[in-house]
Design a protein around this motif. Structure first.
Motif, PDB file in Angstrom:
ATOM      1  N   ALA A  42      -4.806  22.847 -10.861  1.00 56.07           N
ATOM      2  CA  ALA A  42      -5.646  22.020 -12.075  1.00 56.07           C
ATOM      3  C   ALA A  42      -4.718  21.194 -12.739  1.00 56.07           C
ATOM      4  CB  ALA A  42      -6.323  23.146 -13.195  1.00 56.07           C
ATOM      5  N   ALA A  43      -3.344  21.286 -13.186  1.00 56.56           N
ATOM      6  CA  ALA A  43      -2.715  20.483 -13.858  1.00 56.56           C
ATOM      7  C   ALA A  43      -2.317  19.165 -12.936  1.00 56.56           C
ATOM      8  CB  ALA A  43      -1.238  21.168 -14.185  1.00 56.56           C
ATOM      9  N   ALA A  44      -2.069  19.530 -11.776  1.00 54.48           N
ATOM     10  CA  ALA A  44      -1.883  18.633 -10.460  1.00 54.48           C
ATOM     11  C   ALA A  44      -2.936  17.539 -10.590  1.00 54.48           C
ATOM     12  CB  ALA A  44      -1.661  18.975  -9.195  1.00 54.48           C
ATOM     13  N   ALA A  45      -4.403  18.146 -10.553  1.00 52.26           N
ATOM     14  CA  ALA A  45      -5.312  17.425 -10.344  1.00 52.26           C
ATOM     15  C   ALA A  45      -5.810  16.460 -11.644  1.00 52.26           C
ATOM     16  CB  ALA A  45      -6.642  18.291 -10.272  1.00 52.26           C
ATOM     17  N   LEU A  46      -5.168  16.966 -12.950  1.00 56.09           N
ATOM     18  CA  LEU A  46      -5.449  15.954 -13.865  1.00 56.09           C
ATOM     19  C   LEU A  46      -4.358  15.093 -13.998  1.00 56.09           C
ATOM     20  CD1 LEU A  46      -6.045  18.650 -16.675  1.00 56.09           C
ATOM     21  CD2 LEU A  46      -7.799  17.290 -15.742  1.00 56.09           C
ATOM     22  N   ALA A  47      -3.119  15.459 -13.393  1.00 58.89           N
ATOM     23  CA  ALA A  47      -2.137  14.465 -13.364  1.00 58.89           C
ATOM     24  C   ALA A  47      -2.356  13.473 -12.323  1.00 58.89           C
ATOM     25  CB  ALA A  47      -0.660  15.034 -12.970  1.00 58.89           C
ATOM     26  N   GLU A  48      -2.782  13.647 -11.394  1.00 56.67           N
ATOM     27  CA  GLU A  48      -3.275  12.619 -10.121  1.00 56.67           C
ATOM     28  C   GLU A  48      -4.509  11.762 -10.757  1.00 56.67           C
ATOM     29  OE1 GLU A  48      -2.326  11.883  -7.103  1.00 56.67           O
ATOM     30  OE2 GLU A  48      -0.488  13.048  -7.462  1.00 56.67           O
ATOM     31  N   SER A  49      -5.377  12.336 -11.761  1.00 58.50           N
ATOM     32  CA  SER A  49      -6.437  11.436 -12.334  1.00 58.50           C
ATOM     33  C   SER A  49      -5.651  10.607 -13.242  1.00 58.50           C
ATOM     34  CB  SER A  49      -7.285  12.342 -13.069  1.00 58.50           C
ATOM     35  OG  SER A  49      -8.414  11.657 -13.727  1.00 58.50           O
ATOM     36  N   GLN A  50      -4.898  10.977 -14.180  1.00 57.50           N
ATOM     37  CA  GLN A  50      -4.244  10.066 -15.079  1.00 57.50           C
ATOM     38  C   GLN A  50      -3.558   8.817 -14.257  1.00 57.50           C
ATOM     39  OE1 GLN A  50      -1.673  12.869 -17.315  1.00 57.50           O
ATOM     40  NE2 GLN A  50      -3.590  13.296 -18.529  1.00 57.50           N
ATOM     41  N   LYS A  51      -2.827   9.443 -13.089  1.00 60.87           N
ATOM     42  CA  LYS A  51      -2.165   8.402 -12.442  1.00 60.87           C
ATOM     43  C   LYS A  51      -3.105   7.437 -11.810  1.00 60.87           C
ATOM     44  CE  LYS A  51       0.966   8.078  -8.456  1.00 60.87           C
ATOM     45  NZ  LYS A  51       1.773   8.702  -7.217  1.00 60.87           N
ATOM     46  N   ALA A  52      -4.260   7.941 -11.164  1.00 63.69           N
ATOM     47  CA  ALA A  52      -5.121   6.733 -10.735  1.00 63.69           C
ATOM     48  C   ALA A  52      -5.851   6.043 -11.932  1.00 63.69           C
ATOM     49  CB  ALA A  52      -6.490   7.654 -10.135  1.00 63.69           C
TER      50      ALA A  52
END
Length: 312
Positions: A42-52
């Motif tokens: 979940a943390a990785a998904a949010l981090a990827e979202s923020q990166k995008a």
């Protein structure tokens, strides 16, 4: 025969309890590990979202700067035509004596009136021809010795009248031609300036529309990225919670199974010990279950107790 409630039976029951506890611990650990991995995902998904989102912002800023530069460049291309149009319009207003013109200029209102006698008299062609004609007449009269004679004056008067009649139309045409030659280019300049201003306005409107659409697309994309990241993270967390719940349920089931099996083993051991009580010797391996009573007894005459024979 050995006692069924001791030794192997007791060890088996304990083993089943321990097995249940071990299974419960393993199930809990698996659930906790799944929940932990779900949190990381979940943390990785949010981090990827923020990166995008950051990358989308970078692209938006680059496009916004490029669009602004193009818009400024287009306005710079049209600026000279707009400035020339303003200058031409100002001079046109001055010559026509209209509001916005330079009221202090010497030619203010010059072409705001019809052709007049003063314009005719100031016509350079008429004045030159009149001057040259009079000089020629005076020279001829002088040659004849009659410079100031009445004939000379009469001839000069006649010449002036004839010249005025002949040159009036010519002066009028020259006036109109000169007027058109000055006003027409100024009007063209004003028109070009007007077109440049309209094009600048259209460019600004197009730029504003493009930036508005780009801003809306940017906001929509940011929202989609954010929602997608949150949904993925939520899915991972939900899966982790379900895995943890399944682990707890599995642990409870393992404990229940272990204790249930242990209870069944002990119950079976007690039952077998009741059915096959220990004889204390190496006689019949089935205990007293099939031993005849030493004195006349009847099978089932009495209810055997723990460690009693059916014939006791």
């Amino acid at each position: 025969m050995p006692d069924f409630t001791s030794g192997a039976a007791g060890a088996g029951a304990v083993g089943q309890v321990i097995g249940g506890i071990s299974g419960a611990n393993s199930s809990k650990r698996a659930g906790k590990n799944a929940k932990k991995q779900a949190k990381l995902a979940a943390a990785a998904a949010l981090a990827e979202s923020q990166k995008a989102q950051a990358l989308n912002t970078q692209y938006y800023d680059q496009n916004r700067i490029a669009q602004a530069q193009i818009n400024e460049q287009n306005k710079a291309y049209m600026a000279p035509y707009r400035d020339a149009g303003i200058a031409g319009q100002n001079q046109l207003l001055t010559l026509m004596g209209l509001q916005g013109g330079n009221t202090g200029a010497a030619d203010y209102g010059r072409y705001a009136k019809d052709f007049q006698m003063s314009d005719f008299q100031q016509d350079p062609g008429y004045a030159f021809r009149m001057s040259e004609g009079l000089k020629a007449m005076n020279a001829a009269a002088a040659a004849r010795g009659g410079l100031m004679s009445g004939g000379a004056l009469k001839a000069g008067q006649q010449y002036g009248q004839d010249m005025g009649s002949q040159e009036y139309q010519n002066a009028y045409q020259r006036y109109q031609t000169n007027r058109a030659n000055q006003l027409t280019p100024l009007g063209a300049l004003a028109g070009a300036g007007q077109n440049a201003a309209q094009n600048t306005s259209a460019t600004n409107a197009l730029y504003g529309g493009q930036m508005g659409a780009n801003s809306q697309n940017y906001a929509n994309t940011q929202n989609e990225i954010s929602m997608g990241g949150q949904q993925r993270a939520s899915g991972y967390l939900t899966g982790g919670q379900q895995a943890a719940a399944a682990g707890n349920m599995g642990a409870q089931n393992a404990m229940n199974t272990g204790f249930s099996n242990a209870g069944s083993s002990l119950q079976n051991a007690l039952l077998m010990n009741r059915l096959f009580p220990s004889s204390g010797g190496g006689g019949n391996p089935f205990g007293n279950l099939f031993n005849k009573p030493t004195t006349g007894g009847v099978i089932g005459a009495t209810q055997p107790g723990l460690g009693q024979s059916l014939y006791s």
